[in-house]
Design a protein around this motif. Structure first.
Motif, PDB file in Angstrom:
ATOM      1  N   ASP A  98     149.659  67.985  44.488  1.00 36.93           N
ATOM      2  CA  ASP A  98     150.760  68.638  45.194  1.00 36.93           C
ATOM      3  C   ASP A  98     150.718  68.319  46.685  1.00 36.93           C
ATOM      4  OD1 ASP A  98     151.713  69.700  42.866  1.00 36.93           O
ATOM      5  OD2 ASP A  98     151.054  71.742  43.265  1.00 36.93           O
ATOM      6  N   LEU A  99     149.543  68.343  47.260  1.00 37.97           N
ATOM      7  CA  LEU A  99     149.413  67.993  48.680  1.00 37.97           C
ATOM      8  C   LEU A  99     149.805  66.538  48.908  1.00 37.97           C
ATOM      9  CD1 LEU A  99     146.030  69.733  49.585  1.00 37.97           C
ATOM     10  CD2 LEU A  99     148.334  70.466  50.212  1.00 37.97           C
ATOM     11  N   THR A 100     149.347  65.672  48.028  1.00 30.88           N
ATOM     12  CA  THR A 100     149.638  64.247  48.147  1.00 30.88           C
ATOM     13  C   THR A 100     151.131  63.973  48.058  1.00 30.88           C
ATOM     14  OG1 THR A 100     147.506  63.721  47.161  1.00 30.88           O
ATOM     15  CG2 THR A 100     149.158  62.000  47.099  1.00 30.88           C
ATOM     16  N   ALA A 101     151.824  64.721  47.216  1.00 30.18           N
ATOM     17  CA  ALA A 101     153.254  64.492  47.001  1.00 30.18           C
ATOM     18  C   ALA A 101     154.142  65.216  48.003  1.00 30.18           C
ATOM     19  CB  ALA A 101     153.627  64.929  45.588  1.00 30.18           C
ATOM     20  N   SER A 102     153.654  66.291  48.600  1.00 29.75           N
ATOM     21  CA  SER A 102     154.550  67.125  49.405  1.00 29.75           C
ATOM     22  C   SER A 102     154.368  67.016  50.908  1.00 29.75           C
ATOM     23  CB  SER A 102     154.405  68.591  48.989  1.00 29.75           C
ATOM     24  OG  SER A 102     153.105  69.048  49.247  1.00 29.75           O
ATOM     25  N   ILE A 103     153.249  66.520  51.381  1.00 31.92           N
ATOM     26  CA  ILE A 103     153.049  66.467  52.833  1.00 31.92           C
ATOM     27  C   ILE A 103     153.532  65.157  53.455  1.00 31.92           C
ATOM     28  CG2 ILE A 103     151.328  66.527  54.682  1.00 31.92           C
ATOM     29  CD1 ILE A 103     149.808  68.604  52.998  1.00 31.92           C
ATOM     30  N   PRO A 104     153.104  63.996  52.970  1.00 29.38           N
ATOM     31  CA  PRO A 104     153.564  62.748  53.604  1.00 29.38           C
ATOM     32  C   PRO A 104     155.061  62.523  53.369  1.00 29.38           C
ATOM     33  CG  PRO A 104     151.646  62.349  52.187  1.00 29.38           C
ATOM     34  CD  PRO A 104     152.126  63.739  51.910  1.00 29.38           C
ATOM     35  N   PRO A 105     155.705  61.774  54.239  1.00 28.91           N
ATOM     36  CA  PRO A 105     157.135  61.517  54.076  1.00 28.91           C
ATOM     37  C   PRO A 105     157.458  60.569  52.915  1.00 28.91           C
ATOM     38  CG  PRO A 105     156.276  60.371  55.996  1.00 28.91           C
ATOM     39  CD  PRO A 105     155.172  61.232  55.491  1.00 28.91           C
ATOM     40  N   MET A 130     161.653  65.399  40.754  1.00 27.13           N
ATOM     41  CA  MET A 130     162.942  64.865  40.326  1.00 27.13           C
ATOM     42  C   MET A 130     163.612  63.998  41.381  1.00 27.13           C
ATOM     43  SD  MET A 130     164.233  68.290  38.464  1.00 27.13           S
ATOM     44  CE  MET A 130     162.888  69.419  38.694  1.00 27.13           C
ATOM     45  N   GLY A 131     162.960  63.817  42.496  1.00 29.17           N
ATOM     46  CA  GLY A 131     163.515  63.002  43.572  1.00 29.17           C
ATOM     47  C   GLY A 131     162.830  63.359  44.869  1.00 29.17           C
ATOM     48  N   PRO A 132     163.205  62.715  45.949  1.00 30.63           N
ATOM     49  CA  PRO A 132     162.598  63.048  47.244  1.00 30.63           C
ATOM     50  C   PRO A 132     162.802  64.523  47.578  1.00 30.63           C
ATOM     51  CG  PRO A 132     163.984  61.096  47.419  1.00 30.63           C
ATOM     52  CD  PRO A 132     164.215  61.680  46.058  1.00 30.63           C
ATOM     53  N   ARG A 133     161.873  65.093  48.313  1.00 26.75           N
ATOM     54  CA  ARG A 133     161.910  66.521  48.634  1.00 26.75           C
ATOM     55  C   ARG A 133     163.118  66.905  49.466  1.00 26.75           C
ATOM     56  NH1 ARG A 133     157.189  64.797  50.454  1.00 26.75           N
ATOM     57  NH2 ARG A 133     157.703  65.346  52.569  1.00 26.75           N
ATOM     58  N   GLU A 134     163.394  66.136  50.482  1.00 23.84           N
ATOM     59  CA  GLU A 134     164.437  66.513  51.445  1.00 23.84           C
ATOM     60  C   GLU A 134     164.934  65.260  52.150  1.00 23.84           C
ATOM     61  OE1 GLU A 134     161.346  67.708  54.966  1.00 23.84           O
ATOM     62  OE2 GLU A 134     161.644  69.100  53.318  1.00 23.84           O
TER      63      GLU A 134
END
Length: 163
Positions: free
Chosen positions: A39-46, A88-92
């Motif tokens: 989760d950290l790997t997927a959610s912190i970096p752009p 399901m896709g990029p966060r933001e």
């Protein structure tokens, strides 16, 4: 460990995960962990890069529940893993997600009479809990990329000299 790893997650420009399952119907994928580092790997970096083996692709979303339960019960003896993250896709806006579908000989292995069944393995690790060789020597003692009993089956198919 946390004090060492956390700053690296916060400074990373990209994060790489795999996937336990991907859904052909929607393009979504799922990562199951018990520690949350994915989760950290997927959610912190752009940039989130997911490398997914083609054997991890399920046809429909409805198939996912069965496989998540099977993975958790086989690997841990629990009804669910602690973290089951759906992507399901990029966060933001301003972030990117790249999905790399990995064949790496899997299509060739599908045609091998002795090895095609190995593609059905969901990599739960249950075989490592009962294998006397793995318990005695550790999974990587024999130089295989994949550890445990499934490694004994899968790794020879990557050796071009035996084909």
């Amino acid at each position: 460990m946390r004090n060492n790893a956390r700053p690296k997650f916060l400074e990373a420009h990209a994060g790489l995960t795999g996937a336990n399952f991907a859904i052909a119907e929607t393009g979504a994928f799922v990562v199951c962990t018990n520690e949350g580092n994915a989760d950290l790997t997927a959610s912190i970096p752009p940039l989130h890069i997911a490398s997914i083996g083609i054997e991890k692709i399920l046809p429909k979303t409805r198939d996912l529940a069965l496989f998540i339960r099977l993975l958790s019960r086989s690997a841990l003896g629990t009804p669910a893993t602690r973290y089951t993250s759906h992507f399901m896709g990029p966060r933001e806006i301003g972030t990117e997600m790249h999905i790399v579908l990995t064949d790496n000989g899997r299509s060739r292995r599908l045609g091998m009479e002795d090895f095609w069944r190995s593609l059905k393995c969901i990599r739960c690790g249950a075989c490592m809990n009962t294998c006397p060789v793995y318990r005695r020597s550790g999974g990587l003692a024999y130089g295989a990329t994949y550890s445990g009993p499934i490694g004994i089956i899968i790794d020879p198919t990557f050796d071009e000299s035996i084909q």
